[in-house]
Scaffold this active site. Structure first.
Site, PDB file in Angstrom:
ATOM      1  CE  LYS A  88     -21.064 -16.596 -22.121  1.00  0.00           C
ATOM      2  NZ  LYS A  88     -20.692 -17.523 -21.021  1.00  0.00           N
ATOM      3  CB  SER A 168     -16.984 -18.271 -21.452  1.00  0.00           C
ATOM      4  OG  SER A 168     -18.250 -18.611 -20.907  1.00  0.00           O
ATOM      5  CB  SER A 192     -18.476 -19.181 -17.807  1.00  0.00           C
ATOM      6  OG  SER A 192     -17.674 -20.115 -18.491  1.00  0.00           O
TER       7      SER A 192
END
Length: 209
Positions: A88, A168, A192
């Site tokens: 990420k 997220s 997330s």
């Protein structure tokens, strides 16, 4: 017998680790196949434009070859030696944006790997690239759109392109579902990891602090 490009993309991390150990494939072949799939269905201008992968690591193939050479000498670092992983983009990786999806950080040189990334490299995994995310990991606004960032655009759900990929860690979840990598790193404060894992039909593990 060697595995085809399609078989490599469809294989789990465990399957790939076993294929590497048996000599059915190489880390270079795996990384090449995944990069071709990303270019075909994920990248801007591609057939589908999932936009789950924000950037590819410029040294991914070089590192894959080095790890293949290590394996040929019997220097295997872990069971996942030579297996690729996506990270990420709010986790710093040298050579990748580390932008958290924001143009405010785009172009900033990343000085060093995050400790997590160092441990992945030490274990012999190949950092394939960075994943798109909800900008600032969804801390931008209470009304922000999950899966959207100014850098990467909107990540879509591979199962329904008009549906949300969650957030997220949107790109990490969608990339796994689309078989763009066997493993991906996400981060979570409040949903997330678990949200995009659920919406994209993949396994998400949220460790304790």
């Amino acid at each position: 017998m060697t595995l085809s490009s399609e078989e490599l993309c469809e294989s789990s991390a465990i399957d790939l680790a076993e294929a590497l150990a048996s000599g059915e494939t190489s880390s270079v072949d795996i990384v090449t196949s995944l990069m071709e799939r990303i270019a075909e269905i994920d990248a801007p201008g591609s057939e589908i434009e999932l936009r789950s992968v924000l950037a590819l690591a410029p040294d991914a193939l070089e590192n894959a070859k080095r790890l293949d050479d290590e394996r040929s000498r019997g220097a295997v670092r872990s069971p996942l030696h030579g297996v690729p992983i996506l990270v990420k983009d709010n986790v710093e990786v040298v050579g990748l944006p580390g932008s958290a999806g924001s143009t405010a950080l785009l172009g900033r040189p990343v000085p060093h790997d995050a400790p997590l990334v160092t441990r992945l490299r030490d274990a012999g995994l190949v950092i394939l690239g960075s994943t798109n995310l909800s900008q600032w990991a969804n801390m931008r606004s209470p009304f922000s759109t999950s899966g959207w960032s100014a850098v990467g655009g909107l990540t879509v759900n591979p199962y329904r392109l008009d549906r949300c990929a969650g957030g997220s860690s949107s790109g990490s979840g969608a990339a796994l579902a689309a078989r763009l990598a066997p493993l991906a790193i996400g981060t979570e404060t409040d949903g997330s990891i678990t949200c995009p894992a659920s919406l994209n039909g993949v396994v998400g593990i949220k460790p304790a602090v």
